[in-house]
Design an enzyme around this catalytic site. Structure first.
Site, PDB file in Angstrom:
ATOM      1  N   HIS A 148      -6.759  18.054 -79.102  1.00  0.00           N
ATOM      2  CA  HIS A 148      -7.362  17.782 -80.457  1.00  0.00           C
ATOM      3  C   HIS A 148      -7.793  19.300 -80.727  1.00  0.00           C
ATOM      4  O   HIS A 148      -8.161  19.296 -82.045  1.00  0.00           O
ATOM      5  CB  HIS A 148      -7.979  16.814 -79.720  1.00  0.00           C
ATOM      6  CG  HIS A 148      -8.970  17.092 -79.728  1.00  0.00           C
ATOM      7  ND1 HIS A 148     -10.008  17.045 -78.293  1.00  0.00           N
ATOM      8  CD2 HIS A 148     -10.628  18.089 -80.304  1.00  0.00           C
ATOM      9  CE1 HIS A 148     -11.287  17.697 -78.175  1.00  0.00           C
ATOM     10  NE2 HIS A 148     -11.211  17.850 -78.829  1.00  0.00           N
ATOM     11  N   ASP A 178      -4.502  14.742 -73.780  1.00  0.00           N
ATOM     12  CA  ASP A 178      -5.242  15.668 -74.618  1.00  0.00           C
ATOM     13  C   ASP A 178      -5.294  17.140 -74.101  1.00  0.00           C
ATOM     14  O   ASP A 178      -6.589  17.674 -74.142  1.00  0.00           O
ATOM     15  CB  ASP A 178      -6.796  14.999 -75.104  1.00  0.00           C
ATOM     16  CG  ASP A 178      -7.665  15.361 -76.425  1.00  0.00           C
ATOM     17  OD1 ASP A 178      -6.990  16.660 -77.387  1.00  0.00           O
ATOM     18  OD2 ASP A 178      -9.135  15.662 -76.172  1.00  0.00           O
ATOM     19  N   SER A 251     -14.981  22.451 -76.219  1.00  0.00           N
ATOM     20  CA  SER A 251     -14.180  20.790 -75.796  1.00  0.00           C
ATOM     21  C   SER A 251     -13.663  21.491 -75.508  1.00  0.00           C
ATOM     22  O   SER A 251     -12.627  23.130 -75.851  1.00  0.00           O
ATOM     23  CB  SER A 251     -13.183  20.400 -77.355  1.00  0.00           C
ATOM     24  OG  SER A 251     -14.139  19.377 -77.068  1.00  0.00           O
TER      25      SER A 251
END
EC number: 3.4.21.107
Length: 509
Positions: A148, A178, A251
């Site tokens: 992402h 992901d 992230s």
């Protein structure tokens, strides 16, 4: 004449107290020896002598050069006012009555620069920037991050520990887990880190390093709070939960153990406000390592595909099927043309094992099947008609698929009430609909059926394994299940183009 020492009242009282103490001491000793077992008398509380680290500087100093910031340039989606699917203002305003106050304004605004002989100038392409974190897994510049983070990116920049910027190439990405892999060419060897071979224990220290809010190289620490978390992100959810503060921009960054090994890739946080509240989730090293190696070799991840809609086996469902324990994944539907359908798997089968490996639930089955290559033949053990049966299936290749949902139509036709269940049913034929099944025309909000999330407009396809096309069929199937001694009756229900099983307890039905 006898010389005798006269005893004072004080000395006499002291002697009596001493004698009493000796007697009580002996009695206490005998009580311990005769009543309390020796092993209990020697029991001690749990004590761990391991010392907590004085600080994390050694770990941070060693691994920080391997952690990077990732900047992604993304083409901004054009945003324009679009009325009723039209391409310009005229589509919406052409029907304005003559003399309307807005007529001239919208005519001039919409046609400015677009009159005959005046070609419109194309709008300049706009770009946006996003950022995240990552880390080197090899000296030659392979970088792990989240899918992402790089999603919809057109250009990728990696910024190392010293602030040097490098253009990166996307090697591959896997949306289902992901994860993504980038590659840079820096003309030198980079400091890199390894994935941990063993899963962390709950309570272990962990250090997270990343780029929150653009603040590269930020270090936070905490413990492993839990393992095996399913947060609804995908079919392969198996997250490590940590309480090290993780924020936007973290992230794709690593979570380390005290040996400087990566135990997980930070991917998500739970936050009502958008900031850190001490609940973060990392993709386990075991999952990340397998996926990244496939991306490195092939640029994509290939998974086996069975082609079934499945759901969890609850205690009620297990009872209705005659299973001794609630485990496995029950097939609500085998997709048409899928490997499962071709092999003979059908609705109502409960998958218990794959190649001898026990299936605890739907998530377990998804991970087991995905681990096989396409065209692999596997033996699947199912529970069907009250006994186990082995079925050989040749797996296909998993593709991304989209499902469309349809709104249930309201019906008001001839109805049959099943008061005990809280259901009002009508056949699809009476409702003017095509196809098989019995339509739920209404439902009691306080009924067991409502508690199981059955809704008006759902279609009952089977009851206790028997196809039903009328309310009478439903009643007949329920009575048969009761005569067979079942404590729950199993309904196969279609809702919004998806099917699932619902078990209603017989004592409530």
């Amino acid at each position: 004449m006898e010389n005798r020492r006269s005893s004072s009242p004080l000395r006499s009282r002291r002697a009596k107290l001493l004698a009493g103490a000796v007697v009580l001491g002996a009695a206490g000793l005998m009580t311990v020896q005769t009543i309390v077992p020796a092993q209990l008398a020697q029991a001690t509380p749990v004590r761990i002598d391991n010392a907590a680290p004085a600080d994390f500087s050694d770990v941070v100093g060693a691994v920080s050069p391997a952690v990077v910031s990732v900047q992604v340039k993304q083409a901004a989606e054009p945003r324009m006012m679009n009325f009723n699917g039209g391409n310009n203002f005229r589509d919406f305003f052409e029907d304005l009555p003559n003399g309307h106050p807005f007529e001239r304004f919208f005519r001039d605004f919409g046609e400015r620069g677009g009159e005959e002989g005046r070609p419109q100038r194309p709008a300049p392409r706009q770009y946006g920037m996003s950022q995240g974190s990552g880390f080197f897994i090899s000296a030659d510049g392979f970088v792990v991050t989240n899918q992402h983070v790089i999603d919809k990116g057109t250009e990728f920049t990696v910024i190392d520990h010293e602030g040097e910027e490098y253009d990166a190439v996307l090697i591959g990405a896997d949306k289902r887990t992901d994860l993504a892999l980038l590659k840079i060419d820096g003309g030198k060897d980079f400091t890199y880190v390894d994935f941990a071979d063993e899963a962390p224990e709950v309570g272990e220290w962990t250090v997270a390093i990343g780029n929150p809010f653009g603040l590269g190289g930020s270090v936070t620490a905490g413990i492993v709070s839990a393992r095996g978390r399913d947060i609804g992100a995908g079919p392969y959810d198996d997250f490590i939960q940590i309480d090290a503060p993780v924020n936007r921009g973290n992230s794709g960054g690593p979570a380390f153990n005290m040996n400087g090994e990566v135990i997980g890739v930070n991917a998500a946080i739970f936050s009502p406000s958008g900031g850190n509240v001490g609940i973060a989730f990392a993709i386990p090293a075991s999952t990340a390592q397998d996926v990244i190696m496939e991306l490195k070799d092939d640029g994509t991840v290939v998974r086996g595909w069975l082609g079934v809609q499945i759901q969890n086996v609850t205690d009620d469902i297990a009872e209705s099927l005659g299973l001794d324990e609630a485990h496995g994944a029950i097939v609500s539907e085998a997709q048409e043309g899928s490997p499962a359908a071709k092999a003979g798997l059908r609705s109502g089968d409960t998958i218990l094992e794959v190649e001898g490996a026990k299936v605890d639930g739907p998530r377990d089955l998804s991970k087991i099947i995905a681990a096989y290559d396409p065209d692999t033949s596997v033996e699947i053990t199912v529970w069907r008609d009250g006994k186990e049966q082995d079925i050989d299936v040749t797996l296909g290749r998993l593709q991304d698929q989209q499902q469309a949902a349809a709104e249930p139509e309201a019906v008001e036709q001839q109805k049959t009430s099943l008061d005990d269940m809280g259901l009002v049913l009508t056949s699809k034929t009476d409702a003017g609909l095509d196809g098989n099944g019995v339509l739920i025309a209404d439902i009691d909000p306080d009924s067991p059926a409502s508690e199981k999330r059955l809704s008006r407009g759902d279609v009952i396809l089977e009851v206790a394994g028997m196809p039903v096309n009328s309310p009478e069929d439903v009643i007949k199937a329920v009575k048969k299940a009761e005569e067979d001694g079942r404590k729950a009756v199993l309904f196969r229900v279609e809702s919004n183009d998806n099917t699932r099983f619902v078990a209603l307890p017989m004592n409530l039905a």
